[in-house]
Scaffold this active site. Structure first.
Site, short mmCIF file in Angstrom:
data_model
loop_
_atom_site.label_atom_id
_atom_site.label_comp_id
_atom_site.label_asym_id
_atom_site.label_seq_id
_atom_site.Cartn_x
_atom_site.Cartn_y
_atom_site.Cartn_z
N HIS A 44 2.28 -10.68 -7.36
CA HIS A 44 1.80 -9.53 -8.13
C HIS A 44 2.79 -9.24 -9.26
O HIS A 44 3.68 -8.39 -9.12
CB HIS A 44 1.67 -8.32 -7.19
CG HIS A 44 0.96 -7.15 -7.77
ND1 HIS A 44 0.12 -6.33 -7.04
CD2 HIS A 44 0.93 -6.63 -9.02
CE1 HIS A 44 -0.37 -5.37 -7.81
NE2 HIS A 44 0.12 -5.53 -9.02
N GLU A 71 -2.32 -11.18 -8.38
CA GLU A 71 -2.81 -9.81 -8.49
C GLU A 71 -2.22 -9.15 -9.72
O GLU A 71 -1.09 -9.44 -10.09
CB GLU A 71 -2.32 -8.95 -7.33
CG GLU A 71 -2.76 -9.33 -5.98
CD GLU A 71 -2.05 -8.47 -4.92
OE1 GLU A 71 -2.44 -8.59 -3.77
OE2 GLU A 71 -1.11 -7.70 -5.25
N HIS A 192 -2.93 -3.92 1.93
CA HIS A 192 -2.00 -2.81 1.74
C HIS A 192 -1.69 -2.14 3.06
O HIS A 192 -2.57 -1.65 3.75
CB HIS A 192 -2.50 -1.76 0.74
CG HIS A 192 -1.39 -1.34 -0.20
ND1 HIS A 192 -0.37 -0.54 0.18
CD2 HIS A 192 -1.14 -1.71 -1.48
CE1 HIS A 192 0.46 -0.40 -0.85
NE2 HIS A 192 0.03 -1.10 -1.85
#
Ligand code: PXP
Length: 239
Positions: A44, A71, A192
């Site tokens: 990410h 991401e 998450h």
């Protein structure tokens, strides 16, 4: 089909960056995560490169033998260019602000529908699978289908927070969201705050769950159990 485990290696980069140099190496971590059984590697990159750097993403791409998931927020041209250059298996679009500690909400798939349609088409035209991060709200998942995305990633922080209080209540909205995805033919990912305590119940309650991406808890657990054992422990929760 068992849910795939994509290991988010941002935390390895955070540790490395705290001292400069290349220890621990994110490249080695990516190679080893795959060797130890990960089904994918997630990175990410953020505009300030405080975790994974853009150069890390370019370096990691050639050693990927599983699935590569990048991401990030496509608002920055830098991000879009990186994804189009490295051609990952999947790009997961996340509406995080540049300085945000971590992702904290999904897309407004209704209000931002036109924008999402345009940007998703850019990645799809390059042959990249697209997933978009959404809160567990059935209407938002249903609307996501009109954007052209292949998958949605359900934001699981709310589930993780409530799991220890009442796991049936915690999973309720996620089952509705997962059903909405299935009804529209959308693939389903989640991520998450998933960890060794809450992962099994989540995955077994949602049969159409294709992939979870996990970073913080998994890398933290690896301090105690070692990376190989930890990846195997997480994979066992997904059987
Ligand atoms: N999915 C998305 C979209 C994320 O932004 C993150 C964190 O970078 C994760 C999954 C993984 O979350 P965690 O580090 O809590 O496992």
């Amino acid at each position: 089909m068992a849910t795939k485990l994509s290991v988010n290696i941002n935390k390895i980069a955070t540790l490395r960056n705290s001292r400069g140099g290349d220890n621990p190496s994110v490249l080695k971590a990516a190679i080893d995560c795959q060797r130890f059984g990960a089904d994918g590697i997630t990175v990410h990159p953020r505009p300030d490169e405080r975790h994974i750097r853009y150069s890390d993403v370019r370096e990691i791409k050639p050693i990927i033998t599983t699935e590569f998931n990048i991401e990030g927020n496509p608002l920055e041209d830098k991000f879009v260019d990186l994804v189009l250059e490295t051609l990952p298996t999947q790009v997961t679009l996340v509406p995080d602000d540049p300085g945000q500690l971590t992702s904290n909400h999904g897309w407004d798939t209704i209000g931002k529908a036109d924008y999402l349609k345009r940007i998703i088409a850019v990645f799809k035209n390059a042959g990249i699978r697209v997933s978009i991060f959404v809160d567990p709200v059935a209407e938002l998942v249903t609307a996501a289908a009109d954007t052209g995305t292949d998958r949605v990633e359900l934001y699981t922080e709310a589930y993780a927070k409530q799991y220890h209080i009442n796991k049936d209540a915690a999973i309720f909205d996620y089952i509705k969201a997962a059903n909405a995805a299935a009804a529209k033919g959308l693939g389903l990912n989640a991520g998450h705050d998933l960890d060794l305590h809450n992962l099994k119940f989540f995955a077994s309650s949602i049969p159409n769950l294709e992939e979870v991406s996990i970073g913080h808890a998994l890398i933290s657990d690896a301090i105690y159990y070692g990376l190989e054992n930890t990846i195997q422990l997480y994979k066992r929760q997904l059987l």
